[in-house]
Design a protein around this motif. Structure first.
Motif, PDB file in Angstrom:
ATOM      1  N   LYS A 258       0.826  -1.206   0.000  1.00 35.53           N
ATOM      2  CA  LYS A 258       0.000   0.000   0.000  1.00 35.53           C
ATOM      3  C   LYS A 258       0.860   1.256   0.000  1.00 35.53           C
ATOM      4  CE  LYS A 258      -3.910  -2.168   2.406  1.00 35.53           C
ATOM      5  NZ  LYS A 258      -4.747  -2.140   3.625  1.00 35.53           N
ATOM      6  N   THR A 259       1.937   1.235   0.778  1.00 34.32           N
ATOM      7  CA  THR A 259       2.832   2.394   0.838  1.00 34.32           C
ATOM      8  C   THR A 259       3.480   2.658  -0.513  1.00 34.32           C
ATOM      9  OG1 THR A 259       3.293   1.919   3.169  1.00 34.32           O
ATOM     10  CG2 THR A 259       4.821   3.378   2.023  1.00 34.32           C
ATOM     11  N   MET A 260       3.944   1.598  -1.176  1.00 31.95           N
ATOM     12  CA  MET A 260       4.549   1.769  -2.486  1.00 31.95           C
ATOM     13  C   MET A 260       3.546   2.286  -3.503  1.00 31.95           C
ATOM     14  SD  MET A 260       7.039  -1.560  -2.807  1.00 31.95           S
ATOM     15  CE  MET A 260       7.571  -1.011  -4.408  1.00 31.95           C
ATOM     16  N   GLN A 261       2.293   1.837  -3.394  1.00 32.63           N
ATOM     17  CA  GLN A 261       1.265   2.318  -4.312  1.00 32.63           C
ATOM     18  C   GLN A 261       1.033   3.812  -4.132  1.00 32.63           C
ATOM     19  OE1 GLN A 261      -2.465   0.361  -3.911  1.00 32.63           O
ATOM     20  NE2 GLN A 261      -3.462   1.507  -5.534  1.00 32.63           N
ATOM     21  N   ARG A 262       0.990   4.259  -2.862  1.00 33.46           N
ATOM     22  CA  ARG A 262       0.791   5.693  -2.605  1.00 33.46           C
ATOM     23  C   ARG A 262       1.981   6.504  -3.115  1.00 33.46           C
ATOM     24  NH1 ARG A 262      -1.449   3.734   2.353  1.00 33.46           N
ATOM     25  NH2 ARG A 262       0.575   3.962   3.362  1.00 33.46           N
ATOM     26  N   ARG A 263       3.205   5.992  -2.929  1.00 24.58           N
ATOM     27  CA  ARG A 263       4.386   6.723  -3.386  1.00 24.58           C
ATOM     28  C   ARG A 263       4.453   6.816  -4.906  1.00 24.58           C
ATOM     29  NH1 ARG A 263       9.737   4.537  -0.871  1.00 24.58           N
ATOM     30  NH2 ARG A 263      10.498   6.316  -2.066  1.00 24.58           N
ATOM     31  N   LEU A 264       4.001   5.775  -5.585  1.00 22.96           N
ATOM     32  CA  LEU A 264       4.005   5.805  -7.044  1.00 22.96           C
ATOM     33  C   LEU A 264       2.921   6.705  -7.606  1.00 22.96           C
ATOM     34  CD1 LEU A 264       4.663   2.027  -7.788  1.00 22.96           C
ATOM     35  CD2 LEU A 264       6.238   3.931  -8.120  1.00 22.96           C
ATOM     36  N   LEU A 265       1.822   6.848  -6.877  1.00 26.07           N
ATOM     37  CA  LEU A 265       0.737   7.698  -7.345  1.00 26.07           C
ATOM     38  C   LEU A 265       1.057   9.171  -7.184  1.00 26.07           C
ATOM     39  CD1 LEU A 265      -2.404   5.762  -6.070  1.00 26.07           C
ATOM     40  CD2 LEU A 265      -1.748   6.139  -8.444  1.00 26.07           C
ATOM     41  N   GLU A 266       1.892   9.531  -6.199  1.00 25.02           N
ATOM     42  CA  GLU A 266       2.163  10.936  -5.917  1.00 25.02           C
ATOM     43  C   GLU A 266       2.819  11.663  -7.086  1.00 25.02           C
ATOM     44  OE1 GLU A 266       4.362  11.059  -2.351  1.00 25.02           O
ATOM     45  OE2 GLU A 266       2.651  10.579  -1.052  1.00 25.02           O
ATOM     46  N   PRO A 267       3.924  11.143  -7.742  1.00 23.79           N
ATOM     47  CA  PRO A 267       4.542  11.916  -8.836  1.00 23.79           C
ATOM     48  C   PRO A 267       3.644  12.070 -10.039  1.00 23.79           C
ATOM     49  CG  PRO A 267       6.011  10.196  -8.020  1.00 23.79           C
ATOM     50  CD  PRO A 267       4.664   9.939  -7.426  1.00 23.79           C
ATOM     51  N   GLU A 268       2.702  11.103 -10.249  1.00 22.38           N
ATOM     52  CA  GLU A 268       1.881  11.130 -11.443  1.00 22.38           C
ATOM     53  C   GLU A 268       0.464  11.630 -11.166  1.00 22.38           C
ATOM     54  OE1 GLU A 268       2.037   7.275 -13.035  1.00 22.38           O
ATOM     55  OE2 GLU A 268       4.174   7.313 -13.459  1.00 22.38           O
ATOM     56  N   ALA A 269       0.255  12.248 -10.024  1.00 26.10           N
ATOM     57  CA  ALA A 269      -1.075  12.755  -9.692  1.00 26.10           C
ATOM     58  C   ALA A 269      -1.444  13.886 -10.626  1.00 26.10           C
ATOM     59  CB  ALA A 269      -1.096  13.252  -8.248  1.00 26.10           C
ATOM     60  N   GLY A 270      -2.689  13.857 -11.122  1.00 25.24           N
ATOM     61  CA  GLY A 270      -3.169  14.922 -11.997  1.00 25.24           C
ATOM     62  C   GLY A 270      -2.876  14.700 -13.462  1.00 25.24           C
ATOM     63  N   SER A 271      -2.059  13.673 -13.844  1.00 24.41           N
ATOM     64  CA  SER A 271      -1.747  13.457 -15.254  1.00 24.41           C
ATOM     65  C   SER A 271      -2.907  12.852 -16.007  1.00 24.41           C
ATOM     66  CB  SER A 271      -0.515  12.561 -15.371  1.00 24.41           C
ATOM     67  OG  SER A 271      -0.785  11.296 -14.795  1.00 24.41           O
ATOM     68  N   GLY A 272      -3.619  11.891 -15.380  1.00 26.72           N
ATOM     69  CA  GLY A 272      -4.806  11.308 -15.986  1.00 26.72           C
ATOM     70  C   GLY A 272      -4.506  10.386 -17.142  1.00 26.72           C
ATOM     71  N   SER A 273      -3.259   9.925 -17.313  1.00 25.46           N
ATOM     72  CA  SER A 273      -2.917   9.063 -18.439  1.00 25.46           C
ATOM     73  C   SER A 273      -3.300   7.634 -18.137  1.00 25.46           C
ATOM     74  CB  SER A 273      -1.423   9.160 -18.733  1.00 25.46           C
ATOM     75  OG  SER A 273      -0.705   8.684 -17.629  1.00 25.46           O
ATOM     76  N   THR A 274      -3.753   6.911 -19.177  1.00 23.24           N
ATOM     77  CA  THR A 274      -4.141   5.501 -19.014  1.00 23.24           C
ATOM     78  C   THR A 274      -2.925   4.641 -18.740  1.00 23.24           C
ATOM     79  OG1 THR A 274      -5.916   5.907 -20.581  1.00 23.24           O
ATOM     80  CG2 THR A 274      -5.359   3.605 -20.126  1.00 23.24           C
ATOM     81  N   GLN A 275      -1.777   5.028 -19.349  1.00 23.08           N
ATOM     82  CA  GLN A 275      -0.569   4.237 -19.153  1.00 23.08           C
ATOM     83  C   GLN A 275      -0.115   4.282 -17.707  1.00 23.08           C
ATOM     84  OE1 GLN A 275       2.628   5.514 -21.617  1.00 23.08           O
ATOM     85  NE2 GLN A 275       4.003   3.858 -21.009  1.00 23.08           N
ATOM     86  N   ALA A 276      -0.204   5.432 -17.035  1.00 25.18           N
ATOM     87  CA  ALA A 276       0.190   5.552 -15.631  1.00 25.18           C
ATOM     88  C   ALA A 276      -0.690   4.682 -14.765  1.00 25.18           C
ATOM     89  CB  ALA A 276       0.110   7.004 -15.189  1.00 25.18           C
ATOM     90  N   LYS A 277      -2.012   4.646 -15.060  1.00 23.40           N
ATOM     91  CA  LYS A 277      -2.910   3.817 -14.255  1.00 23.40           C
ATOM     92  C   LYS A 277      -2.593   2.345 -14.417  1.00 23.40           C
ATOM     93  CE  LYS A 277      -6.714   7.137 -14.470  1.00 23.40           C
ATOM     94  NZ  LYS A 277      -8.098   7.365 -14.904  1.00 23.40           N
ATOM     95  N   LYS A 278      -2.258   1.926 -15.670  1.00 26.96           N
ATOM     96  CA  LYS A 278      -1.908   0.527 -15.873  1.00 26.96           C
ATOM     97  C   LYS A 278      -0.648   0.153 -15.122  1.00 26.96           C
ATOM     98  CE  LYS A 278      -4.061   0.016 -20.426  1.00 26.96           C
ATOM     99  NZ  LYS A 278      -3.806  -0.270 -21.863  1.00 26.96           N
TER     100      LYS A 278
END
Length: 261
Positions: A95-115
């Protein structure tokens, strides 16, 4: 309780609990020697005296058993007793790693980042545990025996997710460098002004000292001249008294001679 010999179950559970409390710090830290010292201190507070090396070695042993065949083997009836506790720790790590990975890409909205985030959170077991074991290595220890193909794949995935520098970062870096060089230039100018001021003060001091020494020399010459004049005057007076004494003695001798005749 002395920190030697076998680890008891309660002592092991305390170690897992304390290590789980510091999981976020271990994940973020590059060098974790200080964190293991904290683990050792908390173990001591709870009545178990263990060094940081003992705690770290026990944690590696638990990781190996959790990842290996001893984790759960129903056929042989060999059930790992601390599976649930370690599973909770590594679930929190995911869970911690997921939160850390989401922080730099927050607001981008790209499908590739979500995958990418979804794929990283699903790859839970062996890759994350290998990373956790490598993070627990201290600076003095040698690296692990080898890196598996999955580990390389996971490292490349994490590197792909790392934030890339943008123009704003470059501009900020240039501003910082410009301010740094301006500060260095101002410091150099201040240093030169200070050195020039000291040189002027030293020159004034040398001139005053030279003037004072010349004054002392003149006074010395005047005193020496007065002393010589006084000596000369005393010598003349002494010669004059000697001449008068000789003249008086001569007169007395002549008078005595004449009286006898």
């Amino acid at each position: 309780m002395l920190g030697s010999g076998q680890w008891g179950q309660e002592e092991t559970r305390e170690l897992i609990f304390i290590r789980g409390e510091l999981e976020r710090d271990f994940t973020a830290a590059k060098h974790n020697k200080t964190l293991w010292e904290i683990v050792s201190a908390r173990m001591k507070d709870r009545g178990y005296t263990r060094t940081l090396d003992q705690c770290k070695s026990k944690w590696k042993n638990l990781l190996n058993r959790y990842k290996g065949k001893e984790t759960s083997d129903p056929e042989n009836g060999c059930q790992f007793p601390f599976f649930e506790e370690l599973h909770a720790v590594f679930t929190e790590r995911a869970k911690t790693m997921q939160r850390r990975l989401l922080e730099p890409e927050a607001g981008s909205g790209s499908t590739q980042a979500k995958k990418k985030v979804k794929r990283t959170t699903t790859e839970r077991s062996s890759d994350e545990f290998s990373e956790g074991e490598d993070e627990d290595e201290s600076e003095e220890e040698k690296p692990a025996r080898g890196i598996s193909h999955k580990r390389k794949k996971s490292d490349s995935t994490v590197l792909d997710k790392s934030p890339r520098p943008n123009s704003g970062t470059s501009t900020g870096l240039q501003e910082m460098l410009r301010e740094f060089f301006d500060q260095q230039l101002r410091m150099e100018m201040q240093w030169r002004e200070m050195m020039e001021k000291r040189a002027q003060e030293r020159q004034l001091f040398e001139q005053e000292w030279q003037h004072w020494m010349e004054k002392l020399e003149r006074e010395r010459l005047m005193v020496e001249k007065a002393w010589r004049e006084r000596e000369e005057e005393m010598r003349r007076r002494e010669e004059s008294r000697a001449e008068r004494r000789d003249s008086l003695l001569t007169t007395l001798l002549n008078k005595l001679i004449n009286d006898n005749n």
